[in-house]
Design a protein around this motif. Structure first.
Motif, PDB file in Angstrom:
ATOM      1  N   PRO A  25      71.204 -29.379  86.671  1.00 26.51           N
ATOM      2  CA  PRO A  25      70.455 -30.427  85.960  1.00 26.51           C
ATOM      3  C   PRO A  25      70.840 -30.559  84.487  1.00 26.51           C
ATOM      4  O   PRO A  25      70.831 -31.663  83.955  1.00 26.51           O
ATOM      5  CB  PRO A  25      68.999 -30.004  86.105  1.00 26.51           C
ATOM      6  CG  PRO A  25      69.016 -28.584  86.506  1.00 26.51           C
ATOM      7  CD  PRO A  25      70.335 -28.328  87.173  1.00 26.51           C
ATOM      8  N   ARG A  26      71.203 -29.468  83.855  1.00 31.56           N
ATOM      9  CA  ARG A  26      71.605 -29.557  82.444  1.00 31.56           C
ATOM     10  C   ARG A  26      72.909 -30.350  82.306  1.00 31.56           C
ATOM     11  O   ARG A  26      73.079 -31.153  81.390  1.00 31.56           O
ATOM     12  CB  ARG A  26      71.771 -28.168  81.852  1.00 31.56           C
ATOM     13  CG  ARG A  26      72.131 -28.220  80.387  1.00 31.56           C
ATOM     14  CD  ARG A  26      72.084 -26.870  79.774  1.00 31.56           C
ATOM     15  NE  ARG A  26      70.687 -26.466  79.690  1.00 31.56           N
ATOM     16  CZ  ARG A  26      70.279 -25.240  79.437  1.00 31.56           C
ATOM     17  NH1 ARG A  26      71.148 -24.291  79.237  1.00 31.56           N
ATOM     18  NH2 ARG A  26      69.008 -24.958  79.384  1.00 31.56           N
ATOM     19  N   GLY A  31      75.629 -35.256  80.772  1.00 31.98           N
ATOM     20  CA  GLY A  31      76.490 -36.339  81.237  1.00 31.98           C
ATOM     21  C   GLY A  31      75.849 -37.700  81.054  1.00 31.98           C
ATOM     22  O   GLY A  31      76.514 -38.662  80.679  1.00 31.98           O
ATOM     23  N   GLY A  32      74.547 -37.788  81.324  1.00 31.92           N
ATOM     24  CA  GLY A  32      73.840 -39.046  81.120  1.00 31.92           C
ATOM     25  C   GLY A  32      73.802 -39.454  79.659  1.00 31.92           C
ATOM     26  O   GLY A  32      74.007 -40.625  79.322  1.00 31.92           O
ATOM     27  N   GLY A  37      75.946 -42.816  75.334  1.00 36.96           N
ATOM     28  CA  GLY A  37      76.564 -42.872  74.007  1.00 36.96           C
ATOM     29  C   GLY A  37      77.897 -43.604  74.013  1.00 36.96           C
ATOM     30  O   GLY A  37      78.157 -44.463  73.160  1.00 36.96           O
ATOM     31  N   VAL A  38      78.738 -43.288  74.981  1.00 36.62           N
ATOM     32  CA  VAL A  38      80.047 -43.947  75.074  1.00 36.62           C
ATOM     33  C   VAL A  38      79.877 -45.424  75.405  1.00 36.62           C
ATOM     34  O   VAL A  38      80.562 -46.283  74.844  1.00 36.62           O
ATOM     35  CB  VAL A  38      80.931 -43.226  76.123  1.00 36.62           C
ATOM     36  CG1 VAL A  38      82.149 -44.045  76.477  1.00 36.62           C
ATOM     37  CG2 VAL A  38      81.345 -41.866  75.610  1.00 36.62           C
ATOM     38  N   GLY A  71      73.344 -48.057  83.521  1.00 40.35           N
ATOM     39  CA  GLY A  71      72.430 -47.678  84.604  1.00 40.35           C
ATOM     40  C   GLY A  71      72.704 -46.275  85.108  1.00 40.35           C
ATOM     41  O   GLY A  71      71.784 -45.498  85.367  1.00 40.35           O
ATOM     42  N   GLY A  72      73.981 -45.925  85.245  1.00 40.05           N
ATOM     43  CA  GLY A  72      74.338 -44.565  85.658  1.00 40.05           C
ATOM     44  C   GLY A  72      73.928 -43.529  84.629  1.00 40.05           C
ATOM     45  O   GLY A  72      73.481 -42.434  84.974  1.00 40.05           O
ATOM     46  N   GLY A  73      74.068 -43.870  83.352  1.00 44.90           N
ATOM     47  CA  GLY A  73      73.653 -42.946  82.300  1.00 44.90           C
ATOM     48  C   GLY A  73      72.166 -42.665  82.336  1.00 44.90           C
ATOM     49  O   GLY A  73      71.731 -41.511  82.259  1.00 44.90           O
TER      50      GLY A  73
END
Length: 101
Positions: A25-26, A31-32, A37-38, A71-73
């Motif tokens: 989970p971390r 990653g999210g 941010g990107v 949305g994925g983030g």
């Protein structure tokens, strides 16, 4: 055709990232945050470049790709936040500890 491939690669990358983060989970949370941010940092560049190269269809594909990444983030950020280990407090009761009172 190139635009459909771009969106397909974005979705394929998100699926591969989801498989890589199973049980971590971390890693999902970071990653999210990194995806958001990107996406927010480079979204103007993505839209301008795709618009210059492919015209109006490029802008539409860029917006679709951008919405997939954002949305994925958010998805990975919330999935990682809800999957993190919770701190459980031990509550003492009279049945477990009669000397409590």
């Amino acid at each position: 055709m190139v635009l459909i491939g771009m969106i397909g690669l974005i979705v394929l990358g998100l699926v591969a990232f989801g498989w890589w983060t199973i049980g971590f989970p971390r890693r999902r949370m970071w990653g999210g945050v990194l995806l958001l941010g990107v996406a927010l940092l480079f979204s103007p560049l993505l839209l301008v470049v795709s618009g210059e190269r492919f015209g109006f269809d490029g802008v539409i594909a860029g917006l679709v790709g951008l919405s997939c990444v954002i949305g994925g983030g958010f998805f990975f950020l919330t999935l990682g936040w809800t999957g993190r280990p919770q701190k459980i407090r031990k509550v003492r009761t009279l049945s477990e500890d009669p000397d409590l009172f």
